[in-house]
Design a protein around this motif. Structure first.
Motif, PDB file in Angstrom:
ATOM      1  N   THR A 165      45.501  32.053  36.560  1.00 17.53           N
ATOM      2  CA  THR A 165      44.127  32.267  37.020  1.00 17.53           C
ATOM      3  C   THR A 165      43.937  33.673  37.563  1.00 17.53           C
ATOM      4  O   THR A 165      42.954  34.357  37.252  1.00 17.53           O
ATOM      5  CB  THR A 165      43.770  31.238  38.109  1.00 17.53           C
ATOM      6  OG1 THR A 165      43.831  29.918  37.553  1.00 17.53           O
ATOM      7  CG2 THR A 165      42.379  31.485  38.664  1.00 17.53           C
ATOM      8  N   LEU A 166      44.896  34.129  38.372  1.00 16.20           N
ATOM      9  CA  LEU A 166      44.781  35.466  38.958  1.00 16.20           C
ATOM     10  C   LEU A 166      44.918  36.545  37.890  1.00 16.20           C
ATOM     11  O   LEU A 166      44.202  37.553  37.917  1.00 16.20           O
ATOM     12  CB  LEU A 166      45.839  35.648  40.041  1.00 16.20           C
ATOM     13  CG  LEU A 166      45.732  34.697  41.244  1.00 16.20           C
ATOM     14  CD1 LEU A 166      46.882  34.943  42.220  1.00 16.20           C
ATOM     15  CD2 LEU A 166      44.383  34.856  41.944  1.00 16.20           C
ATOM     16  N   SER A 167      45.834  36.346  36.956  1.00 17.49           N
ATOM     17  CA  SER A 167      46.007  37.319  35.882  1.00 17.49           C
ATOM     18  C   SER A 167      44.739  37.421  35.032  1.00 17.49           C
ATOM     19  O   SER A 167      44.322  38.519  34.639  1.00 17.49           O
ATOM     20  CB  SER A 167      47.197  36.919  35.007  1.00 17.49           C
ATOM     21  OG  SER A 167      47.366  37.819  33.925  1.00 17.49           O
ATOM     22  N   SER A 168      44.113  36.284  34.764  1.00 20.92           N
ATOM     23  CA  SER A 168      42.867  36.287  33.992  1.00 20.92           C
ATOM     24  C   SER A 168      41.758  37.012  34.750  1.00 20.92           C
ATOM     25  O   SER A 168      40.933  37.717  34.144  1.00 20.92           O
ATOM     26  CB  SER A 168      42.438  34.854  33.675  1.00 20.92           C
ATOM     27  OG  SER A 168      43.400  34.195  32.875  1.00 20.92           O
ATOM     28  N   ALA A 169      41.740  36.848  36.065  1.00 23.48           N
ATOM     29  CA  ALA A 169      40.727  37.523  36.878  1.00 23.48           C
ATOM     30  C   ALA A 169      40.886  39.033  36.797  1.00 23.48           C
ATOM     31  O   ALA A 169      39.895  39.777  36.708  1.00 23.48           O
ATOM     32  CB  ALA A 169      40.811  37.049  38.319  1.00 23.48           C
ATOM     33  N   VAL A 170      42.134  39.507  36.838  1.00 22.75           N
ATOM     34  CA  VAL A 170      42.379  40.950  36.706  1.00 22.75           C
ATOM     35  C   VAL A 170      41.902  41.433  35.337  1.00 22.75           C
ATOM     36  O   VAL A 170      41.245  42.476  35.219  1.00 22.75           O
ATOM     37  CB  VAL A 170      43.879  41.270  36.894  1.00 22.75           C
ATOM     38  CG1 VAL A 170      44.118  42.765  36.699  1.00 22.75           C
ATOM     39  CG2 VAL A 170      44.351  40.847  38.267  1.00 22.75           C
ATOM     40  N   GLN A 171      42.212  40.676  34.288  1.00 23.34           N
ATOM     41  CA  GLN A 171      41.825  41.070  32.948  1.00 23.34           C
ATOM     42  C   GLN A 171      40.309  41.109  32.792  1.00 23.34           C
ATOM     43  O   GLN A 171      39.761  42.000  32.138  1.00 23.34           O
ATOM     44  CB  GLN A 171      42.425  40.106  31.915  1.00 23.34           C
ATOM     45  CG  GLN A 171      42.161  40.491  30.467  1.00 23.34           C
ATOM     46  CD  GLN A 171      42.702  41.872  30.118  1.00 23.34           C
ATOM     47  OE1 GLN A 171      43.797  42.234  30.533  1.00 23.34           O
ATOM     48  NE2 GLN A 171      41.920  42.632  29.369  1.00 23.34           N
ATOM     49  N   GLU A 172      39.602  40.167  33.395  1.00 27.13           N
ATOM     50  CA  GLU A 172      38.137  40.154  33.321  1.00 27.13           C
ATOM     51  C   GLU A 172      37.549  41.377  34.011  1.00 27.13           C
ATOM     52  O   GLU A 172      36.593  41.988  33.511  1.00 27.13           O
ATOM     53  CB  GLU A 172      37.602  38.872  33.954  1.00 27.13           C
ATOM     54  CG  GLU A 172      37.882  37.623  33.131  1.00 27.13           C
ATOM     55  CD  GLU A 172      37.449  36.355  33.841  1.00 27.13           C
ATOM     56  OE1 GLU A 172      36.837  36.476  34.923  1.00 27.13           O
ATOM     57  OE2 GLU A 172      37.721  35.256  33.325  1.00 27.13           O
ATOM     58  N   ARG A 173      38.095  41.736  35.174  1.00 25.36           N
ATOM     59  CA  ARG A 173      37.616  42.944  35.865  1.00 25.36           C
ATOM     60  C   ARG A 173      37.885  44.183  35.019  1.00 25.36           C
ATOM     61  O   ARG A 173      37.051  45.083  34.933  1.00 25.36           O
ATOM     62  CB  ARG A 173      38.295  43.076  37.228  1.00 25.36           C
ATOM     63  CG  ARG A 173      37.811  42.101  38.280  1.00 25.36           C
ATOM     64  CD  ARG A 173      36.353  42.353  38.638  1.00 25.36           C
ATOM     65  NE  ARG A 173      35.886  41.456  39.683  1.00 25.36           N
ATOM     66  CZ  ARG A 173      35.586  41.841  40.916  1.00 25.36           C
ATOM     67  NH1 ARG A 173      35.705  43.108  41.269  1.00 25.36           N
ATOM     68  NH2 ARG A 173      35.155  40.961  41.812  1.00 25.36           N
ATOM     69  N   LEU A 174      39.063  44.226  34.395  1.00 23.13           N
ATOM     70  CA  LEU A 174      39.408  45.370  33.554  1.00 23.13           C
ATOM     71  C   LEU A 174      38.456  45.473  32.372  1.00 23.13           C
ATOM     72  O   LEU A 174      38.023  46.571  32.003  1.00 23.13           O
ATOM     73  CB  LEU A 174      40.852  45.250  33.069  1.00 23.13           C
ATOM     74  CG  LEU A 174      41.331  46.327  32.091  1.00 23.13           C
ATOM     75  CD1 LEU A 174      41.176  47.721  32.692  1.00 23.13           C
ATOM     76  CD2 LEU A 174      42.781  46.071  31.702  1.00 23.13           C
ATOM     77  N   ALA A 175      38.089  44.336  31.779  1.00 17.79           N
ATOM     78  CA  ALA A 175      37.149  44.350  30.660  1.00 17.79           C
ATOM     79  C   ALA A 175      35.808  44.937  31.084  1.00 17.79           C
ATOM     80  O   ALA A 175      35.171  45.685  30.325  1.00 17.79           O
ATOM     81  CB  ALA A 175      36.967  42.938  30.110  1.00 17.79           C
ATOM     82  N   GLY A 176      35.382  44.613  32.297  1.00 18.77           N
ATOM     83  CA  GLY A 176      34.135  45.182  32.799  1.00 18.77           C
ATOM     84  C   GLY A 176      34.216  46.689  32.988  1.00 18.77           C
ATOM     85  O   GLY A 176      33.270  47.422  32.699  1.00 18.77           O
ATOM     86  N   VAL A 177      35.365  47.165  33.463  1.00 17.14           N
ATOM     87  CA  VAL A 177      35.558  48.610  33.640  1.00 17.14           C
ATOM     88  C   VAL A 177      35.576  49.309  32.276  1.00 17.14           C
ATOM     89  O   VAL A 177      35.002  50.391  32.112  1.00 17.14           O
ATOM     90  CB  VAL A 177      36.864  48.887  34.408  1.00 17.14           C
ATOM     91  CG1 VAL A 177      37.127  50.389  34.508  1.00 17.14           C
ATOM     92  CG2 VAL A 177      36.791  48.286  35.804  1.00 17.14           C
TER      93      VAL A 177
END
Length: 345
Positions: A165-177
């Motif tokens: 879950t935490l890894s996916s959250a980081v990836q989602e933020r990165l996609a936004g950046v």
């Protein structure tokens, strides 16, 4: 002097020995084709009859009438876990200090865009972020002498391990950046290039950037088998710079896609094969034009084996941007010590 090591049997190389290929990617990067997952049944709904009927699928050669755009933009992002943390539960109204704690990760992530034009490559947009990702709703920003980790709250998902879950959250933020840097890069091209004379290549699935004009997603490795065995045989028969017909696929989202082989030394059937994605909002003729354009553009940036461990799929602009972004993330040990000092205060 005798040796304790067992002797190896003589191999009859010329007489019926097994022939095999070694994956060109170094083991630390996994492999370009994940055979375990490749053999698993895909849940994607695929329509292979978009460009030609599936019974007429053949490799498509480069269209000599297609010319490369003046500018090619490559978008990529990197992420790194700087430290794993435990977040204490808040002290109760009665002043009792609880013993429970919630896990979290402090991560650095960055995205950038490389502009390739007039025979040169230069970085035109970069954004660096640091975040503390957790399911603890009371978490706050972590201030350190090396920078601030913004509190990023995410929701726990039933049946999903917390680290995932935490890894996916980081990836989602990165996609936004990545999306923000891509938009900023496009804006910076005003006056630098003629309208509609560029191509935006997003390293990875196009999902977050599906609305961007003249954009494709670039997938280096293969984890699922989307096509039938008959159509996969067409992928394996592709020559350098050849592509498959366009197909439409739906998983958790809808998009067009096609396979393309980059120039590489003869090896396994899927060596040098990439998958490219385009927005489903485009009309088919626009997608076919994009597919033809990728045959002209992408192979010219393919990396060589002696220069890159993930050749040829790790394109030179993307590989160079990754190195630059990882440098900008900062020294991991320094950040780790800064987090420990902040936790002790």
């Amino acid at each position: 002097m005798s040796s304790s090591q067992p002797s190896l049997p003589d191999l009859d190389v010329a007489g019926g020995g097994m022939q095999f290929n070694v994956d060109g990617w170094e083991p630390e990067y996994g492999q370009a084709l994940d055979m375990e997952l490749q053999l698993a049944e895909s849940r994607a709904d695929v329509d292979p009859d978009i460009e030609v009927p599936q019974d007429r699928w053949r490799p498509i050669a480069v269209d000599p009438a297609v010319t490369a755009p003046r500018v090619v933009l490559f978008v990529d992002g990197v992420r790194r876990v700087d430290a794993r943390v435990w977040i204490d539960e808040p002290i109760g109204a009665d002043g009792v200090v609880p013993t429970a704690a919630t896990a979290g990760v402090c991560a650095s992530y960055a995205a950038g865009v490389v502009c390739c034009c007039e025979g040169k490559a230069h970085v035109i947009a970069v954004e660096l972020c640091r975040g503390m990702f957790t399911i603890a709703p009371h978490a706050t920003d972590v201030h350190t002498r090396a920078g601030t980790y913004q509190a990023c709250f995410t929701v726990a998902k039933e049946g999903t391990p917390l680290p995932v879950t935490l890894s996916s959250a980081v990836q989602e933020r990165l996609a936004g950046v990545e999306l923000r840097t891509a938009n900023r890069a496009r804006s910076s091209l005003a006056g630098h290039v003629e309208v509609d004379d560029d191509l935006l290549v997003v390293d990875g699935p196009l999902r977050a950037g599906a609305h961007l004009d003249r954009a494709v997603g670039y997938i280096k490795s293969h984890h699922s088998e989307y096509l039938s065995r008959q159509l996969n045989s067409v992928v394996g028969s592709l020559g350098p710079r050849q592509r498959t017909p366009v197909f439409r696929m739906v998983t958790t989202w809808d998009r067009y896609s096609w396979y393309l082989r980059l120039p590489c030394a003869p090896a396994a059937p899927w060596a040098g094969v990439i998958r490219v994605e385009a927005s489903v909002d485009l009309v088919p003729e626009q997608v076919f034009a994009l597919a033809n354009l990728t045959q002209v553009v992408l192979p010219r940036y393919a990396s060589a084996e002696y220069k890159d461990a993930r050749a040829p799929q790790n394109l030179y602009p993307i590989g160079g941007l990754e190195k630059d972004l990882r440098h900008k993330l900062g020294d991991q040990q320094l950040l780790y010590r800064a987090l420990r000092q902040a936790a002790a205060m």
